[in-house]
Scaffold this active site. Structure first.
Site, mmCIF file in Angstrom:
data_model
loop_
_atom_site.group_PDB
_atom_site.id
_atom_site.type_symbol
_atom_site.label_atom_id
_atom_site.label_comp_id
_atom_site.label_asym_id
_atom_site.label_seq_id
_atom_site.Cartn_x
_atom_site.Cartn_y
_atom_site.Cartn_z
ATOM 1 N N GLY A 200 0.812 -1.214 0.000
ATOM 2 C CA GLY A 200 0.000 0.000 0.000
ATOM 3 C C GLY A 200 0.845 1.264 0.000
ATOM 4 C CG ASP B 220 -7.442 -12.773 4.962
ATOM 5 O OD1 ASP B 220 -7.484 -11.677 5.569
ATOM 6 O OD2 ASP B 220 -8.449 -13.450 4.688
ATOM 7 C CE1 TYR C 214 -8.351 4.254 8.454
ATOM 8 C CE2 TYR C 214 -8.513 6.624 8.745
ATOM 9 C CZ TYR C 214 -7.747 5.497 8.563
ATOM 10 O OH TYR C 214 -6.392 5.612 8.496
ATOM 11 C CE LYS D 229 -6.399 3.079 11.314
ATOM 12 N NZ LYS D 229 -5.378 2.017 11.357
HETATM 13 N N1 SER Z 1 -5.259 9.633 4.954
HETATM 14 C C1 SER Z 1 -6.264 8.972 5.749
HETATM 15 C C2 SER Z 1 -7.583 9.039 5.103
HETATM 16 O O1 SER Z 1 -7.835 9.947 4.387
HETATM 17 C C3 SER Z 1 -6.333 9.605 7.110
HETATM 18 O O2 SER Z 1 -5.787 8.719 8.035
HETATM 19 O O3 SER Z 1 -8.388 8.190 5.317
#
Ligand code: SER
Length: 312
Positions: free
Chosen positions: A13, A52, A142, A146
């Site tokens: 990535g 995975d 997200y 986190k």
């Molecule tokens: N760059 C990331 C995002 O845009 C932020 O942690 O999801």
């Protein structure tokens, strides 16, 4: 000879690509195992495994076979993608973390790096110079994953003595790899479009200021916190990390210094709402104080370096 054997999960990535190069320069190619959900071109550069991260058994088998003692867990769904697939975002981001934390709890590995994000903050967070300890209340899947992950990291540290280290990355910008599914991705795309077409249609509005960082600084911070003495790493949830802040308008002006005819237009989409819930700038005092964090690049230096590399 390094005695550390490192596994990078999600190595193909945006961050992994550059991190693997840098870790191999420090620890030696054979001591850094790259891994991703599928085989990528990276497999030609050194040790590589298909992993995975949801599969704890497979992960454990590979860690044991290579005698890995440190894991960098980068596999995750980012903010914009996770909004489209909330359940998958939650499951991947959480289960992947548990599988790695449990390896350390069982003393199979002895150190973990796990990235958090500015996405842990939300609309009720003070937006400027956002402190380490403040109101969080993230509003994206997200960010929720986190923040929960940060709590679990601290919990595993306190309860099971797991040596886990983490940084709240801002938007990351680099020339070696493409970002995947984040809200800050525009800040990479804009460079490629400026060179290719001389124009860019931005998915955020012109004055949307966000905290950002050039990839060499992010890599320096990542390896820096992993190499710091354990007693210096006082925060075991995740550290605020700061580079510099800019808006699409600011970066467009900087790009025009290199390409005077460059033009930008603004068509905000669903990512605007995500960006509006995040801080504009970050206070990273704790990282500086505890383990000596200091960025090297500002907006101008980053832009100059991006162009000089992308033009090659
Ligand atoms: N760059 C990331 C995002 O845009 C932020 O942690 O999801």
């Amino acid at each position: 000879m390094s005695k550390d054997k490192i596994l990078v999960i999600g190595s193909s990535g945006q961050i992994g690509t550059e991190l693997v190069h840098n870790l191999r320069a420090v620890y030696g190619t054979d001591n850094v195992i790259a891994s991703d959900i599928k085989r990528t071109a990276q497999a030609k550069e050194g040790p590589f495994e298909v992993i995975d991260v949801m599969n704890a058994h497979q992960l454990g088998e590979i860690v044991t076979r290579h005698d890995v003692n440190q894991v960098y867990l980068l596999a995750a769904l980012l903010s914009a993608t996770a909004e489209k697939m909330p359940k998958l975002g939650w499951e991947l981001n959480m289960q992947g973390l548990f599988n790695v934390l449990d390896l350390a709890k069982e003393k199979i590995i002895d150190r973990i790096y796990w990235p958090s994000s500015i996405a842990v903050f939300g609309p009720n967070t003070p937006r400027e110079n956002t402190p380490q300890f403040t109101i969080m209340e993230p509003s994206t899947v997200y960010g929720i994953s986190k923040q929960a992950g940060e709590r679990w990291c601290e919990y595993y540290f306190k309860k099971y003595n797991v040596d886990v280290r983490s940084l709240r990355y801002p938007g990351l910008i680099g020339w070696q790899s493409a970002p995947g599914g984040g809200t800050t991705d525009y800040a990479v795309h804009i460079f490629h479009e400026a060179l290719k077409t001389g124009t860019y249609e931005c998915f955020l509005s012109e004055n949307t200021t966000l905290p950002m960082m050039y990839m060499p600084d992010a890599i320096k911070a990542t390896i820096g916190i992993m190499q710091a003495d354990a007693d210096k790493v006082k925060i075991r949830s995740s550290y605020n990390l700061a580079g510099f802040s800019f808006s699409p308008k600011d970066i467009a002006l900087e790009i025009k210094k290199h390409i005077p005819e460059f033009t930008i237009s603004y068509t905000p989409d669903s990512r605007q709402q995500i960006a509006d819930s995040w801080p504009q700038s970050i206070n990273a005092t704790e990282a500086s104080k505890d383990w000596g964090w200091k960025p090297d690049f500002d907006l101008k230096q980053m832009t100059d370096d991006m162009f000089s590399n992308l033009k090659k």
